[in-house]
Design a protein around this motif. Structure first.
Motif, PDB file in Angstrom:
ATOM      1  N   MET A  39      56.838  49.204  -9.307  1.00 44.87           N
ATOM      2  CA  MET A  39      56.005  50.399  -9.093  1.00 44.87           C
ATOM      3  C   MET A  39      54.619  49.999  -8.577  1.00 44.87           C
ATOM      4  SD  MET A  39      57.050  52.568 -12.510  1.00 44.87           S
ATOM      5  CE  MET A  39      55.802  53.822 -12.192  1.00 44.87           C
ATOM      6  N   PHE A  40      54.084  48.931  -9.174  1.00 42.15           N
ATOM      7  CA  PHE A  40      52.765  48.440  -8.756  1.00 42.15           C
ATOM      8  C   PHE A  40      52.802  47.982  -7.298  1.00 42.15           C
ATOM      9  CE2 PHE A  40      49.495  44.970  -8.774  1.00 42.15           C
ATOM     10  CZ  PHE A  40      48.391  45.798  -8.933  1.00 42.15           C
ATOM     11  N   SER A  41      53.891  47.293  -6.939  1.00 44.87           N
ATOM     12  CA  SER A  41      54.044  46.806  -5.561  1.00 44.87           C
ATOM     13  C   SER A  41      54.113  47.971  -4.572  1.00 44.87           C
ATOM     14  CB  SER A  41      55.299  45.945  -5.451  1.00 44.87           C
ATOM     15  OG  SER A  41      55.508  45.530  -4.126  1.00 44.87           O
ATOM     16  N   LYS A  42      54.913  49.003  -4.916  1.00 47.81           N
ATOM     17  CA  LYS A  42      55.025  50.171  -4.035  1.00 47.81           C
ATOM     18  C   LYS A  42      53.685  50.887  -3.892  1.00 47.81           C
ATOM     19  CE  LYS A  42      59.936  51.059  -4.906  1.00 47.81           C
ATOM     20  NZ  LYS A  42      60.929  52.010  -5.479  1.00 47.81           N
ATOM     21  N   GLY A  43      52.946  50.964  -5.012  1.00 47.01           N
ATOM     22  CA  GLY A  43      51.646  51.615  -4.960  1.00 47.01           C
ATOM     23  C   GLY A  43      50.667  50.854  -4.073  1.00 47.01           C
ATOM     24  N   LEU A  44      50.703  49.515  -4.147  1.00 43.67           N
ATOM     25  CA  LEU A  44      49.800  48.717  -3.313  1.00 43.67           C
ATOM     26  C   LEU A  44      50.149  48.829  -1.835  1.00 43.67           C
ATOM     27  CD1 LEU A  44      49.369  45.426  -5.394  1.00 43.67           C
ATOM     28  CD2 LEU A  44      47.696  47.243  -5.042  1.00 43.67           C
ATOM     29  N   LYS A  45      51.451  48.958  -1.520  1.00 42.15           N
ATOM     30  CA  LYS A  45      51.864  49.066  -0.121  1.00 42.15           C
ATOM     31  C   LYS A  45      51.320  50.349   0.510  1.00 42.15           C
ATOM     32  CE  LYS A  45      56.043  46.276  -0.490  1.00 42.15           C
ATOM     33  NZ  LYS A  45      57.525  46.245  -0.469  1.00 42.15           N
ATOM     34  N   LYS A  46      51.143  51.376  -0.293  1.00 41.95           N
ATOM     35  CA  LYS A  46      50.599  52.631   0.222  1.00 41.95           C
ATOM     36  C   LYS A  46      49.119  52.501   0.572  1.00 41.95           C
ATOM     37  CE  LYS A  46      53.855  55.583  -2.305  1.00 41.95           C
ATOM     38  NZ  LYS A  46      53.998  56.647  -3.325  1.00 41.95           N
ATOM     39  N   THR A  47      48.449  51.482  -0.014  1.00 40.08           N
ATOM     40  CA  THR A  47      47.027  51.281   0.275  1.00 40.08           C
ATOM     41  C   THR A  47      46.819  50.523   1.575  1.00 40.08           C
ATOM     42  OG1 THR A  47      46.937  49.173  -0.938  1.00 40.08           O
ATOM     43  CG2 THR A  47      46.545  51.188  -2.195  1.00 40.08           C
ATOM     44  N   LEU A  49      47.153  47.434   2.107  1.00 40.28           N
ATOM     45  CA  LEU A  49      46.616  46.091   1.935  1.00 40.28           C
ATOM     46  C   LEU A  49      47.536  45.099   2.637  1.00 40.28           C
ATOM     47  CD1 LEU A  49      45.588  46.085  -1.846  1.00 40.28           C
ATOM     48  CD2 LEU A  49      44.048  45.820   0.095  1.00 40.28           C
ATOM     49  N   PRO A  50      47.005  43.946   3.082  1.00 36.22           N
ATOM     50  CA  PRO A  50      47.876  42.927   3.694  1.00 36.22           C
ATOM     51  C   PRO A  50      48.989  42.520   2.741  1.00 36.22           C
ATOM     52  CG  PRO A  50      45.568  42.389   4.047  1.00 36.22           C
ATOM     53  CD  PRO A  50      45.599  43.550   3.093  1.00 36.22           C
ATOM     54  N   THR A  54      49.050  41.863  -1.438  1.00 45.07           N
ATOM     55  CA  THR A  54      49.933  42.647  -2.306  1.00 45.07           C
ATOM     56  C   THR A  54      50.815  41.751  -3.154  1.00 45.07           C
ATOM     57  OG1 THR A  54      49.993  44.473  -0.708  1.00 45.07           O
ATOM     58  CG2 THR A  54      51.774  44.368  -2.331  1.00 45.07           C
ATOM     59  N   GLU A  55      51.419  40.764  -2.522  1.00 45.67           N
ATOM     60  CA  GLU A  55      52.320  39.880  -3.258  1.00 45.67           C
ATOM     61  C   GLU A  55      51.567  39.051  -4.292  1.00 45.67           C
ATOM     62  OE1 GLU A  55      55.852  36.628  -2.319  1.00 45.67           O
ATOM     63  OE2 GLU A  55      55.122  37.996  -0.772  1.00 45.67           O
TER      64      GLU A  55
END
Length: 269
Positions: A39-47, A49-50, A54-55
């Motif tokens: 969920m955290f990864s999906k949320g960061l992808k919406k921002t 960010l490179p 994200t990883e």
């Protein structure tokens, strides 16, 4: 069944029930950690960010969640977590005395790499003499994958403290192909043939203009260098094709590509 669960492990106060609950918490905790990380990864992808940043953040969160799960499991077994924390603090203090500084340096370097991005996921780089495609930047190390599928792990402090040659960051690159011709060769003719070879490749960019220069007067040959600008993804294919094409063109025009030669003079006394 209740009696079985109430039985204790010899020489401990841990019951079978404690172990069962600990296993349940461990499995559930790992599943929850995986879900939260996703969920955290999906949320960061919406921002936007490179991907590298994200990883890095996802891996850091996952590590913290795993520590939390471990403490919950230990608590379920009836062990005072405060004593565990004290024990961990003692271990950490010991590790600090024997090289934790390197670990902290790696973590700090990882943050700088993920923030400033001298390299990014999917880019081909050379670091400290090692080359490969960037696979990931973790909390402690950077991972590279070589063209022949070898996996390289580099400490982040080594990456941050070394020159980084990024072969794919720029949109265009110059292809250089070296070829030697004999000293009796008509050099202007050879240069024109080489230029024609370059112009026949549609992947070569018109700007900057391609060129053929006399690079060196070597021991056995006059060395020419073909210089052509291409889009970075075409670099290796164009280099290979130009090398083959110039060899064929010089052969067709009977322009000598000499072997290294050495003259030996023998004198009799």
């Amino acid at each position: 069944m209740v009696d079985i669960l109430a039985q204790t492990i010899p020489y401990t106060e841990i019951t079978i029930a404690n172990i069962v609950f600990a296993l349940v918490i461990l499995i559930a905790g790992l599943l929850v950690a995986g879900i939260l990380s996703g969920m955290f990864s999906k949320g960061l992808k919406k921002t936007k960010l490179p991907e590298l940043v994200t990883e890095f953040l996802v891996r850091f969160l996952r590590a913290l969640l795993y520590v939390g799960v471990l403490l919950a499991v230990v608590s379920t077994l009836g062990i005072d977590t405060s004593s565990v924390v004290v024990g961990l603090s003692a271990v950490i203090g010991l590790v600090l005395g024997f090289g934790m500084q390197d670990s902290l340096n790696n973590m700090a370097a990882g943050v700088w790499i993920a923030s400033l991005r001298p390299l990014d996921k999917g880019e081909y780089v050379t670091v400290d003499g090692l080359s490969g495609t960037v696979h990931a930047v973790g909390i402690m190390a950077t991972e590279l994958l070589t063209p022949d599928n070898q996996f390289i792990t580099l400490p982040n402090k080594l990456v941050w403290g070394s020159p980084i040659v990024n072969a794919t960051r720029m949109p265009t690159r110059r292809v250089s192909v070296d070829v030697g011709v004999g000293y009796t060769t008509d050099i202007p003719k050879a240069v024109q043939i080489a230029l024609d070879v370059i112009k026949q490749d549609s992947r070569v960019l018109a700007d900057p203009v391609a060129a053929v220069v006399t690079a060196e007067l070597a021991d056995s040959s006059v060395n020419l260098q073909l210089r052509a600008w291409v889009n970075t993804p075409d670099f290796w294919a164009v280099k290979n094709d130009l090398t083959i094409a110039i060899h064929a063109a010089f052969g067709k025009e009977e322009i000598e590509i000499p072997f290294p030669q050495l003259d030996v003079h023998m004198y009799k006394n």
